[in-house]
Design a protein around this motif. Structure first.
Motif, PDB file in Angstrom:
ATOM      1  N   THR A  29      76.292  36.350  -6.081  1.00  0.00           N
ATOM      2  CA  THR A  29      76.022  36.129  -4.659  1.00  0.00           C
ATOM      3  C   THR A  29      76.416  37.328  -3.813  1.00  0.00           C
ATOM      4  O   THR A  29      75.960  37.459  -2.689  1.00  0.00           O
ATOM      5  CB  THR A  29      76.778  34.884  -4.154  1.00  0.00           C
ATOM      6  N   ASN A  30      77.260  38.201  -4.377  1.00  0.00           N
ATOM      7  CA  ASN A  30      77.724  39.395  -3.664  1.00  0.00           C
ATOM      8  C   ASN A  30      77.647  40.613  -4.586  1.00  0.00           C
ATOM      9  O   ASN A  30      77.736  40.484  -5.798  1.00  0.00           O
ATOM     10  CB  ASN A  30      79.185  39.240  -3.233  1.00  0.00           C
ATOM     11  N   SER A  39      70.657  38.763   0.285  1.00  0.00           N
ATOM     12  CA  SER A  39      69.748  37.996   1.131  1.00  0.00           C
ATOM     13  C   SER A  39      68.331  38.464   0.857  1.00  0.00           C
ATOM     14  O   SER A  39      68.093  39.246  -0.074  1.00  0.00           O
ATOM     15  CB  SER A  39      70.099  38.216   2.608  1.00  0.00           C
ATOM     16  N   LEU A  40      67.379  38.021   1.674  1.00  0.00           N
ATOM     17  CA  LEU A  40      65.999  38.488   1.515  1.00  0.00           C
ATOM     18  C   LEU A  40      65.882  39.980   1.778  1.00  0.00           C
ATOM     19  O   LEU A  40      65.051  40.669   1.188  1.00  0.00           O
ATOM     20  CB  LEU A  40      65.076  37.729   2.462  1.00  0.00           C
ATOM     21  N   ASN A  42      68.638  42.185   1.618  1.00  0.00           N
ATOM     22  CA  ASN A  42      69.585  42.896   0.754  1.00  0.00           C
ATOM     23  C   ASN A  42      69.464  42.338  -0.663  1.00  0.00           C
ATOM     24  O   ASN A  42      70.095  41.354  -1.011  1.00  0.00           O
ATOM     25  CB  ASN A  42      71.016  42.732   1.280  1.00  0.00           C
ATOM     26  N   ARG A  43      68.640  42.991  -1.461  1.00  0.00           N
ATOM     27  CA  ARG A  43      68.300  42.474  -2.784  1.00  0.00           C
ATOM     28  C   ARG A  43      69.311  42.845  -3.853  1.00  0.00           C
ATOM     29  O   ARG A  43      70.059  43.795  -3.718  1.00  0.00           O
ATOM     30  CB  ARG A  43      66.920  43.016  -3.177  1.00  0.00           C
ATOM     31  N   CYS A  55      74.193  45.979  -4.798  1.00  0.00           N
ATOM     32  CA  CYS A  55      73.241  46.161  -3.708  1.00  0.00           C
ATOM     33  C   CYS A  55      72.580  47.544  -3.851  1.00  0.00           C
ATOM     34  O   CYS A  55      73.005  48.357  -4.679  1.00  0.00           O
ATOM     35  CB  CYS A  55      73.951  46.037  -2.352  1.00  0.00           C
TER      36      CYS A  55
END
Length: 87
Positions: A29-30, A39-40, A42-43, A55
């Motif tokens: 998740t991180n 997120s959408l 930050n893939r 990331c």
């Protein structure tokens, strides 16, 4: 002389000459390095050398890794693996 086995030891992919098993996307998740959430926008990106999830900012390097049969095209690696591979 006896040695205690370290259960946290993760084999070095360059040393073992085998590609690492990739971390599961659903549990990542991180970013493993900077801890920013995915997120959408930050893939997630897998490092081809260690298999962990990072990331874009923490895995923006690409190198050839002949030991893992990435001979012809540079592949994405995290910043830490990039430092190790390019020593």
């Amino acid at each position: 002389m006896e040695f205690e086995e370290d259960s946290s030891f993760k084999p070095d992919a360059t040393f073992t000459n085998t590609r690492p098993k990739w971390a599961d996307d659903s549990t990542a998740t991180n970013c493993k390095r900077c801890r920013v959430g995915f997120s959408l926008l930050n893939r997630r990106h897998h490092c081809r050398r260690c298999g962990l999830v990072f990331c874009q900012k923490c895995s923006s390097n690409a190198v050839k890794i002949p030991q893992l049969n990435y001979n012809f095209v540079p592949v994405r690696v995290c910043d830490d693996c990039h430092r190790i591979v390019t020593l």
